[in-house]
Design a protein around this motif. Sequence first.
Motif, PDB file in Angstrom:
ATOM      1  N   GLU A 101      18.300 -38.357 -19.551  1.00  0.00           N
ATOM      2  CA  GLU A 101      18.474 -38.734 -18.142  1.00  0.00           C
ATOM      3  C   GLU A 101      18.392 -37.522 -17.208  1.00  0.00           C
ATOM      4  OE1 GLU A 101      22.308 -40.555 -17.555  1.00  0.00           O
ATOM      5  OE2 GLU A 101      23.385 -38.685 -17.881  1.00  0.00           O
ATOM      6  N   ASP A 102      18.525 -36.316 -17.758  1.00  0.00           N
ATOM      7  CA  ASP A 102      18.442 -35.109 -16.935  1.00  0.00           C
ATOM      8  C   ASP A 102      17.004 -34.589 -16.798  1.00  0.00           C
ATOM      9  OD1 ASP A 102      21.199 -35.143 -16.579  1.00  0.00           O
ATOM     10  OD2 ASP A 102      21.558 -33.936 -18.368  1.00  0.00           O
ATOM     11  N   ILE A 157       6.437 -37.723 -24.204  1.00  0.00           N
ATOM     12  CA  ILE A 157       6.354 -37.530 -22.760  1.00  0.00           C
ATOM     13  C   ILE A 157       7.022 -38.743 -22.106  1.00  0.00           C
ATOM     14  CG2 ILE A 157       4.051 -38.584 -22.577  1.00  0.00           C
ATOM     15  CD1 ILE A 157       3.509 -36.497 -20.300  1.00  0.00           C
ATOM     16  N   ILE A 158       7.842 -38.476 -21.082  1.00  0.00           N
ATOM     17  CA  ILE A 158       8.500 -39.571 -20.372  1.00  0.00           C
ATOM     18  C   ILE A 158       7.483 -40.220 -19.440  1.00  0.00           C
ATOM     19  CG2 ILE A 158      10.359 -40.231 -18.793  1.00  0.00           C
ATOM     20  CD1 ILE A 158      11.907 -37.769 -19.749  1.00  0.00           C
ATOM     21  N   GLN A 159       7.243 -41.519 -19.627  1.00  0.00           N
ATOM     22  CA  GLN A 159       6.251 -42.217 -18.817  1.00  0.00           C
ATOM     23  C   GLN A 159       6.871 -42.936 -17.623  1.00  0.00           C
ATOM     24  OE1 GLN A 159       3.826 -44.446 -21.767  1.00  0.00           O
ATOM     25  NE2 GLN A 159       2.304 -42.896 -21.235  1.00  0.00           N
ATOM     26  N   GLU A 160       8.006 -43.585 -17.846  1.00  0.00           N
ATOM     27  CA  GLU A 160       8.656 -44.285 -16.729  1.00  0.00           C
ATOM     28  C   GLU A 160      10.098 -44.622 -17.081  1.00  0.00           C
ATOM     29  OE1 GLU A 160       7.730 -48.703 -16.250  1.00  0.00           O
ATOM     30  OE2 GLU A 160       5.944 -48.032 -17.341  1.00  0.00           O
ATOM     31  N   LYS A 161      10.847 -44.946 -16.025  1.00  0.00           N
ATOM     32  CA  LYS A 161      12.223 -45.397 -16.211  1.00  0.00           C
ATOM     33  C   LYS A 161      12.254 -46.890 -15.950  1.00  0.00           C
ATOM     34  CE  LYS A 161      16.964 -44.612 -14.747  1.00  0.00           C
ATOM     35  NZ  LYS A 161      17.871 -43.897 -13.846  1.00  0.00           N
ATOM     36  N   ASN A 178      16.940 -47.372 -19.079  1.00  0.00           N
ATOM     37  CA  ASN A 178      16.289 -46.741 -20.225  1.00  0.00           C
ATOM     38  C   ASN A 178      14.971 -46.084 -19.826  1.00  0.00           C
ATOM     39  OD1 ASN A 178      18.304 -47.538 -22.083  1.00  0.00           O
ATOM     40  ND2 ASN A 178      17.410 -49.581 -22.178  1.00  0.00           N
ATOM     41  N   TYR A 179      14.421 -45.302 -20.746  1.00  0.00           N
ATOM     42  CA  TYR A 179      13.201 -44.537 -20.480  1.00  0.00           C
ATOM     43  C   TYR A 179      12.111 -44.921 -21.480  1.00  0.00           C
ATOM     44  CZ  TYR A 179      16.138 -41.747 -17.456  1.00  0.00           C
ATOM     45  OH  TYR A 179      16.977 -41.343 -16.438  1.00  0.00           O
ATOM     46  N   PRO A 200      19.549 -43.353 -21.962  1.00  0.00           N
ATOM     47  CA  PRO A 200      19.690 -42.200 -21.065  1.00  0.00           C
ATOM     48  C   PRO A 200      20.437 -41.012 -21.675  1.00  0.00           C
ATOM     49  CG  PRO A 200      20.908 -44.105 -20.238  1.00  0.00           C
ATOM     50  CD  PRO A 200      20.107 -44.579 -21.393  1.00  0.00           C
ATOM     51  N   LEU A 201      21.313 -41.268 -22.657  1.00  0.00           N
ATOM     52  CA  LEU A 201      22.091 -40.169 -23.231  1.00  0.00           C
ATOM     53  C   LEU A 201      21.557 -39.695 -24.578  1.00  0.00           C
ATOM     54  CD1 LEU A 201      25.662 -41.259 -22.158  1.00  0.00           C
ATOM     55  CD2 LEU A 201      24.204 -39.517 -21.152  1.00  0.00           C
ATOM     56  N   ALA A 202      20.294 -40.013 -24.862  1.00  0.00           N
ATOM     57  CA  ALA A 202      19.666 -39.445 -26.061  1.00  0.00           C
ATOM     58  C   ALA A 202      19.571 -37.932 -25.886  1.00  0.00           C
ATOM     59  CB  ALA A 202      18.283 -40.053 -26.246  1.00  0.00           C
ATOM     60  N   ARG A 203      19.905 -37.193 -26.936  1.00  0.00           N
ATOM     61  CA  ARG A 203      19.844 -35.731 -26.891  1.00  0.00           C
ATOM     62  C   ARG A 203      18.461 -35.295 -27.346  1.00  0.00           C
ATOM     63  NH1 ARG A 203      24.372 -33.066 -24.657  1.00  0.00           N
ATOM     64  NH2 ARG A 203      24.111 -31.373 -26.096  1.00  0.00           N
ATOM     65  N   VAL A 204      17.753 -34.557 -26.497  1.00  0.00           N
ATOM     66  CA  VAL A 204      16.392 -34.129 -26.793  1.00  0.00           C
ATOM     67  C   VAL A 204      16.245 -32.665 -26.421  1.00  0.00           C
ATOM     68  CG1 VAL A 204      15.484 -36.453 -26.389  1.00  0.00           C
ATOM     69  CG2 VAL A 204      15.503 -34.806 -24.517  1.00  0.00           C
ATOM     70  N   GLU A 205      15.173 -32.056 -26.895  1.00  0.00           N
ATOM     71  CA  GLU A 205      14.896 -30.661 -26.546  1.00  0.00           C
ATOM     72  C   GLU A 205      13.719 -30.633 -25.590  1.00  0.00           C
ATOM     73  OE1 GLU A 205      13.359 -26.521 -28.612  1.00  0.00           O
ATOM     74  OE2 GLU A 205      14.263 -28.070 -29.889  1.00  0.00           O
TER      75      GLU A 205
END
Length: 196
Positions: free
Chosen positions: A148-149, A164-168, A172-173, A188-193
């Motif tokens: 979400e950040d 790659i984030i395509q849309e919200k 959710n994303y 939204p709170l998935a931890r990613v790098e």
Amino acid sequence: MSVSSLEKYLPENALPFLRKWFGEYYIHIKITRGRNSKLGDYRKMPDKSHQITINSTLQPQLFFFVLTHELAHLIAFEQFGRKIFPHGAEWKHTFREMLLESISVYAEDLKPMILKFSRSPKANFMASPELVKYFHIEDFHDESSYIEDLNIGDRFLYRKHTYIIQEKRKINYLCKNLDTGKIYIFKPLARVEKLN
């Protein structure tokens, strides 16, 4: 596993609540290695006993919170019958009452979050951003971020795959796996790098 043998995983003063809630039920507690898919699990066994699995890697207060969640399933099914929904009104009522009864176990800064959560308990711990952030507080020194950040178009790594984030969509994303081309939904709170 006896209730007393759980003590090393629990915050102070949690055992009296567990002794009361365990009551006369025959419960197998299995302490598992950390699982990414779930923190705990409840099952009624064919021999009429109960099995609860819970991750050993959880902080004591989170361990107690998750164990309370799973015990609420057992108690709700026993009180209201097996035809209730697993996370339906009966479970919510049971979990709420257990959280309020045991509020003294939690740290002062956590109590307001537990009280807020108890108003309408969620089936998934990840649905409570405040609690997720509270229990991941030590993890902020690492390279991971909450999805979400990030922004639309940002690239990130998740379990060794690039997305790659395509849309919200609502909360959710929608993200595209750049290795396979498949689209996935991320909470939204998935931890990613994040990748530059």
